[in-house]
Each structure stands twice: as structure tokens, then as C-alpha cells.
Scaffold this active site. Structure first.
Site, PDB file in Angstrom:
ATOM      1  N   HIS A 167       0.839  -1.210   0.000  1.00  0.00           N
ATOM      2  CA  HIS A 167       0.000   0.000   0.000  1.00  0.00           C
ATOM      3  C   HIS A 167       0.875   1.262   0.000  1.00  0.00           C
ATOM      4  CE1 HIS A 167      -3.591   2.404   1.315  1.00  0.00           C
ATOM      5  NE2 HIS A 167      -2.652   3.139   1.889  1.00  0.00           N
ATOM      6  N   GLU A 168       1.909   1.264   0.840  1.00  0.00           N
ATOM      7  CA  GLU A 168       2.784   2.446   0.922  1.00  0.00           C
ATOM      8  C   GLU A 168       3.524   2.673  -0.393  1.00  0.00           C
ATOM      9  OE1 GLU A 168       2.789   4.610   3.296  1.00  0.00           O
ATOM     10  OE2 GLU A 168       1.373   3.434   4.469  1.00  0.00           O
ATOM     11  N   HIS A 170       1.382   4.325  -2.967  1.00  0.00           N
ATOM     12  CA  HIS A 170       1.261   5.786  -2.857  1.00  0.00           C
ATOM     13  C   HIS A 170       2.381   6.478  -3.651  1.00  0.00           C
ATOM     14  CE1 HIS A 170      -2.079   6.557  -0.209  1.00  0.00           C
ATOM     15  NE2 HIS A 170      -1.608   5.836   0.789  1.00  0.00           N
ATOM     16  N   GLU A 208      -6.358   6.805  -1.130  1.00  0.00           N
ATOM     17  CA  GLU A 208      -6.329   5.593  -0.304  1.00  0.00           C
ATOM     18  C   GLU A 208      -6.837   4.390  -1.079  1.00  0.00           C
ATOM     19  OE1 GLU A 208      -5.208   4.851   3.106  1.00  0.00           O
ATOM     20  OE2 GLU A 208      -4.121   6.354   1.988  1.00  0.00           O
TER      21      GLU A 208
HETATM   22 ZN   LIG Z   1      -2.602   5.107   2.399  1.00  0.00          ZN
END
Ligand SMILES: [Zn+2]
Length: 269
Positions: free
Chosen positions: A130-131, A134, A192
Site C-alpha cells: 500500500h505504501e 502511494h 487511499e
Molecule cells: Zn494510504
């Protein structure tokens, strides 16, 4: 009647120039969202590296060999599947913070406190995927582009490398180090959701079970009722809608996961 054509013409030129600047900077994210990106990636990478060096100075680095090899093993398996030629680096910070981050320039940080909430390699892979998403979806660039923090004439990199200032805090927050500097700058819902989607693909193609992402965010929600709510949630807000969306995305991710497993991607960190 007096003609005002020359002025209108000038205005039109200015408008067209501004519009073309905007269009040149307006890019499509990996999942098709439009975002304004004003900074070249090289400059974003410089900002990320400066912010990382700062964090390494300010926060204790874990010397625990088990934690370090565990986190590196998971990170390396994932970054091997990330497109592009970024050289990724991960540091384990010795801190009770339930947190992790990834910065432009390929700099990743995992706090030891996260290892209590992300209970196995698949759950930690969900956070790291997830990071990284981004970064690859250029959310830091979009956040800094949308802000007005660098109007002093100094470049963003100079501000980050310089002494303490509110601008510097803002910039570090926009890059995803919000909890680190005590400033709450949560990612937007679209960002997100996009990081969840891309992150699932990364973890699954590395052979980590994507179903663990749902468990991870449930653990985060459960931990948020405690004495010290996870810092990760302050910058990555989560709710039942998010968990539902992730659950819906699992069948597609399982196809990628099963294929990766059959090709021998079976990390054992
Ligand atoms: Zn996030």
C-alpha cells in the site's frame, strides 16, 4: 464603441498559457484518476531522500537482526514486482509507533510497533504494498502540488533539508511523514482507494496472500480503540467502506496470487 480587442487578446494569451501549463502538469494516475503534478519526479525523489535522511537522524534505527531480515525479506519480494528502475531501500525504525511510510526516491520506513498489529508476513506485505503504491501513483507529488507551502522562494528540497520550520513540517506531512512530525495530513479517499488497489496487485504478484489485507485493516480498526491508536490510521484513514471495497477486490487479487504461487513465488520471511 471603443474596441478592447488588444487587451482581450492579451488575456486570451495568458489564459491559454495557464491552461496549457495546467494540462501539461495534469496527469492520469494508474487507475485513471486525473491529478495535478507540478514537480518533476527527479525533484520529488530529492525531497524523499532529504526527508528520509532527516527521519534517520531523528528516529532510532532497529538493530534487531530478526526484525531487519524479516522486514527486508518482505520488502524485497514486493519491490522486485514493482515497475520502473527505482532502487528501493528499507529501514526498520525502533519505535512503538504503529506506522510505516514510503517516500519518492524509493525510501521505505517500517516502525517496530507495526509488527504487533501486522501479525504475519502477508499482513505486513499489505502495508508495504500500500505504501509503495502511494509512491508509484505519485500521490506525494499531487499533495505537494496542491499545497501552497513553498512560496518563500526556497525550493521544496531546500525547505526539507533546512532547519525546523512550519513549512518543513507541512512538506514532510504531505510526503507521508505526518505522524512523524505530529501533523495530521491524511491521504484523500481516492488516493487511499487507489493505493489499496495497486498495493493488492503488488503483494499478490510477490506471492503474499491478498486476503491478509482485509485482516490487517480490521486489526488496525481494533487497535484504534486502545490507549495509543495506530499512527498509520491518522494519515491513512480507514473505515468499513474501505474494508468492503478491499473485500470486493480480493477475487481478482487471488487470481494474481495463485498464478504467482504456481510460478514459485512463495516468500517465507
Ligand atoms: Zn494510504
Amino acid at each position: 464603441m471603443k474596441l478592447k480587442a488588444p487587451i482581450n487578446f492579451k488575456h486570451a494569451i495568458i489564459a491559454i498559457t495557464l491552461l496549457s501549463l495546467f494540462l501539461a502538469a495534469c496527469a492520469t494516475s494508474p487507475t485513471g484518476r486525473r491529478q495535478l503534478l507540478l514537480f518533476p519526479e527527479s525533484q520529488m525523489a530529492e525531497m524523499g531522500v532529504a526527508a528520509y535522511q532527516q527521519t534517520k537522524k531523528d528516529t532510532a534505527i532497529s538493530k534487531n537482526p530478526q526484525s531487519n531480515s524479516y522486514v527486508s525479506c518482505i520488502t524485497n519480494a514486493i519491490t522486485a514486482k514493482v515497475e520502473g528502475n527505482t532502487v528501493w531501500e528499507v529501514t526498520v525504525f525502533d519505535s512503538e509507533q504503529v506506522n510505516a511510510f514510503a517516500l519518492p526516491g524509493g525510501k521505505i520506513g517500517v516502525y517496530t510497533g507495526l509488527l504487533d498489529v501486522a501479525k504475519n508476513q502477508d499482513q505486513l506485505a499489505a502495508v508495504i504494498g500500500h505504501e509503495i503504491a502511494h509512491v508509484t501513483a505519485r500521490h506525494g507529488n499531487a499533495r505537494v502540488s496542491a499545497s501552497t507551502v513553498t512560496q518563500t522562494g526556497l525550493t521544496a528540497v531546500q525547505v526539507i533539508a533546512g532547519g525546523a520550520s512550519s513549512e518543513k513540517q507541512q512538506l514532510l506531512g504531505l510526503l507521508g511523514l505526518g505522524a512523524q512530525v505530529g501533523i495530521l495530513l491524511p491521504y484523500g479517499r481516492g488516493q487511499e482507494s487507489e493505493a489499496d488497489t495497486i498495493g493488492l496487485t503488488y503483494m499478490a504478484s510477490a506471492g503474499f496472500d491478498p486476503r491478509a489485507s482485509v485482516e490487517l485493516w480490521k486489526n488496525m480498526a481494533a487497535a484504534s480503540g486502545g490507549k495509543a491508536p495506530p499512527e498509520l490510521l491518522s494519515t491513512h484513514p480507514s473505515n468499513s467502506t474501505r474494508i468492503n471495497k478491499l473485500t470486493q477486490a480480493i477475487p481478482d487479487a487471488m487470481i494474481i496470487y495463485n498464478k504467482a504461487q504456481s510460478q514459485g513465488e512463495r516468500p517465507n520471511c
